[in-house]
Motif scaffolding. Sequence first.
Motif, mmCIF file in Angstrom:
data_model
loop_
_atom_site.group_PDB
_atom_site.id
_atom_site.type_symbol
_atom_site.label_atom_id
_atom_site.label_comp_id
_atom_site.label_asym_id
_atom_site.label_seq_id
_atom_site.Cartn_x
_atom_site.Cartn_y
_atom_site.Cartn_z
ATOM 1 N N ARG A 300 -128.074 20.781 -26.485
ATOM 2 C CA ARG A 300 -127.541 21.269 -27.746
ATOM 3 C C ARG A 300 -126.017 21.524 -27.647
ATOM 4 N NH1 ARG A 300 -127.720 23.129 -33.298
ATOM 5 N NH2 ARG A 300 -125.707 24.118 -33.242
ATOM 6 N N ILE A 301 -125.591 22.092 -26.546
ATOM 7 C CA ILE A 301 -124.160 22.410 -26.426
ATOM 8 C C ILE A 301 -123.348 21.113 -26.335
ATOM 9 C CG2 ILE A 301 -123.787 22.638 -23.893
ATOM 10 C CD1 ILE A 301 -122.430 25.324 -24.484
ATOM 11 N N ASN A 302 -123.897 20.125 -25.626
ATOM 12 C CA ASN A 302 -123.186 18.848 -25.496
ATOM 13 C C ASN A 302 -123.130 18.089 -26.816
ATOM 14 O OD1 ASN A 302 -122.241 18.748 -22.839
ATOM 15 N ND2 ASN A 302 -124.272 18.188 -22.068
ATOM 16 N N THR A 303 -124.123 18.299 -27.662
ATOM 17 C CA THR A 303 -124.152 17.630 -28.959
ATOM 18 C C THR A 303 -123.203 18.319 -29.934
ATOM 19 O OG1 THR A 303 -126.464 17.185 -28.500
ATOM 20 C CG2 THR A 303 -125.721 16.784 -30.749
ATOM 21 N N TYR A 313 -121.947 15.437 -17.712
ATOM 22 C CA TYR A 313 -122.797 16.572 -18.119
ATOM 23 C C TYR A 313 -123.786 16.144 -19.198
ATOM 24 C CZ TYR A 313 -123.781 21.613 -18.745
ATOM 25 O OH TYR A 313 -124.361 22.864 -18.781
ATOM 26 N N LYS A 314 -123.356 15.219 -20.034
ATOM 27 C CA LYS A 314 -124.223 14.773 -21.141
ATOM 28 C C LYS A 314 -125.430 13.988 -20.626
ATOM 29 C CE LYS A 314 -120.239 14.805 -24.219
ATOM 30 N NZ LYS A 314 -119.224 15.324 -23.261
ATOM 31 N N THR A 315 -125.307 13.424 -19.429
ATOM 32 C CA THR A 315 -126.441 12.670 -18.887
ATOM 33 C C THR A 315 -127.579 13.605 -18.458
ATOM 34 O OG1 THR A 315 -125.689 12.637 -16.573
ATOM 35 C CG2 THR A 315 -124.854 10.883 -18.029
ATOM 36 N N TYR A 316 -127.300 14.914 -18.420
ATOM 37 C CA TYR A 316 -128.348 15.874 -18.050
ATOM 38 C C TYR A 316 -129.044 16.479 -19.262
ATOM 39 C CZ TYR A 316 -126.295 15.593 -13.412
ATOM 40 O OH TYR A 316 -125.837 15.140 -12.203
#
Length: 420
Positions: A300-303, A313-316
Amino acid sequence: MKITRILLLLCALPLAHAQQPPAFVPNYDEAKVGTYTLPDPLTMNDGSKVLTAQQWRKRRAELLRLFAENVYGRTPTTKPKLRFAEKLRDPNALGGLATRREITIQLTPKSAGPTINLLLYVPNKRAGRVPAFLAMNYGGNHAVHPDPKITLATAWMRENKDNGIVNNRATEKSRGTEARRWPLEMIVQRGYAVATFYYGDLFPDHNNGRPDSIIPHLSKDEDWNAIGAWAWGLSRALDYLEHDKDIDARRVAVMGHSRHGKAALWAGAQDERFAIVISNDSGESGAALARRNFGETVARINTAFPHWFNAKYKTYNDRVAALPIDQHEILALIAPRPLYVASAVEDQWADPRGEFLSAQAASPVYQLLGKDGLNATQMPGMHQPVMSMIGYHIRVGVHDVTKYDWEQFLNFADRHLRQK
Ligand code: GTR
């Protein structure tokens, strides 16, 4: 309308709907958190155990690298040549309690290049150098106090007409809009200086902020982002404080609320000159454990904020268990220095329990280094601050910085900075 067209339209509707990502539903049920295994801060990646303070230095370097590679991005290590210029000095600020100063920190050799505009309050009643709190602000320096003599910030700001931000610029109406978060008189009366700057000086906080940030001025290919830039800026402000004759730079507490709390932790982890690190409601990718599915998540934070962390980080997003670190290890990177984690009970989005458990899980590193970590076997009740080398409190109320929070930070600083 022809029947075929209506049919076509009807067919297209569910398709269009299917393209929308599913709405994010945060989990707030303790029973649904599930089980997880945290990485051990005292085990090297190759499986060997960290048993001595000397081995911890190696593990510390490894953890810093892992956070840089997987979460916050790599910060350039070349120390920039800074230039400092004092622009304003008012010896009679806060009703005579403090001297208010404004300092420009020139971040690149170009005179028209990016700057940090630092606002500094130094207590007038002092004998020698004073300790200081350093924290970024959200609304520009002029927002922390209604004093009309503070220079109005000129940087980009998020539109907010109620707060006096019009066409992305601060107007006179925006003075003092953040003041309730900054009990300056109280802090100064307790003998501390306060240094603050607008976080947008380093990186305008929106998805397309990067080209206008400090990043292109420093490195072309390093993979870092807003949280990294803000953390870098905190260290540059400390560079200035080291140079200031009124400040004892060995006694500077870096504090941050929310996204600034994430940046304060990353700054304190990387830069061991910070004597104390304080996280206020920093939540996901700050103090709170990532593996605990409660409130905000990595996905959610990466989106919502793709510009805060690095690409990897988005790959996690959908596999947090694969992260080689968890957030208790960013806390462990502060060891053996005093660290304070503050939560608010109505800020469930930030997962107060996850922040507490994280502080607890960082404690073995403090203990290895001969300090107590968080001296609490259970989460304390409301307004029962724990003041061990890792401090913690949970207070009533929402996501915010309150006078209560500051009182605890001051008590914590008094306790841990006295002997220094
Ligand atoms: C929220 C975000 C949090 C926190 C907060 C803030 O929208 O999801 O992680 O950083 O913003 O900075 O106020």
